[in-house]
Write an enzyme that holds these catalytic residues in place. Sequence first.
Site, short mmCIF file in Angstrom:
data_model
loop_
_atom_site.label_atom_id
_atom_site.label_comp_id
_atom_site.label_asym_id
_atom_site.label_seq_id
_atom_site.Cartn_x
_atom_site.Cartn_y
_atom_site.Cartn_z
CG ASP A 1 -1.94 1.08 1.23
OD1 ASP A 1 -2.44 1.43 0.14
OD2 ASP A 1 -2.26 1.59 2.32
CG HIS A 2 -0.39 4.93 0.14
ND1 HIS A 2 -0.71 5.97 -0.70
CD2 HIS A 2 -1.52 4.61 0.80
CE1 HIS A 2 -2.00 6.27 -0.56
NE2 HIS A 2 -2.52 5.45 0.35
CG HIS B 1 -5.27 9.23 4.41
ND1 HIS B 1 -4.41 9.95 3.62
CD2 HIS B 1 -5.51 8.06 3.75
CE1 HIS B 1 -4.14 9.25 2.53
NE2 HIS B 1 -4.78 8.11 2.59
N GLY B 2 -8.24 8.64 7.94
CA GLY B 2 -8.69 8.69 9.32
C GLY B 2 -10.20 8.84 9.36
CB SER C 1 -12.11 4.51 8.48
OG SER C 1 -11.41 3.29 8.47
CB ALA D 1 -11.33 0.49 5.84
#
Length: 284
Positions: A82-83, A177-178, A209, A229
Amino acid sequence: MAQVDPKGLVEAAAAGGYAVGAFNMHNPETTEALLLGAEQAASPVFLQVGRALVPHVGLRKAYEMTRRIAEESEAEYVIHLDHGPWDEVFEAIRLGFTSIMYDGAHLPFEENIATTRHVVEVAHSFGIPVEAELGRIPDADQPVDDWTAYYTDVAEAERFVAETGVDLLAVSVGIVHGVPLADPQPLDIQRIKEIKAVTGVPLVLHGASGVPDAEITAAIDAGVHKFNADTDLRHAFRAGIEDVWKQGDRQLEEAMAEGRRRMVAATVGKMRVYGCAGTAGGAA
């Protein structure tokens, strides 16, 4: 069970009108929680080696931990980077990752195209699909004066996919994000539809999320077939640990076990919302 073909997994989700869940691990207990959740939900799962874990233990140890635990599971899984930055992507290919996200979204557009195209050429030579990202995703509750400045541009998305050959495209359409403390920005469902129409590839939403279930469903209908998520599941794990600590001096293992149990339940819940529950083994 075994690793499954990541591209085929997402294509099956697109054909079936659902999405696959992609979740980050942070230690053995959270890795086990994702796999146990996948087993209970009869769902495939993307196990994501992400930006929190890699600086903590290194990419090799993160991959080896994930593979060791996953191989003992009955779940269908993909081990996904991821990333991943430039150098890390090629290390991941050497280690044996079967799915890659190269993140060049911070680069100038032309450079993002050029570097992503090279990553795709190398990864595809090993049979590994590539996800990339266009647009910017703010952190939760970061002040945003103009949301459209963060959104993925439709025309850029069309050119980017055509010139790079990526298999999946992560887009920015109001996600963060978050989990925001205030009311979240509604997803731009129309923009998702437009990006899907001009690119033709399955789309991905990071920062899923805190997104209301109704918007998740609308995003799937518009062309999103992979959701990333982390925060919701991490908070479930943390809540289990904290509730055990509140009872006084308890063993760390007991607290971790309760965190794992809570995270399993949260993972199953996500898979049901995404529609991938019951699809393991090609089930409808």
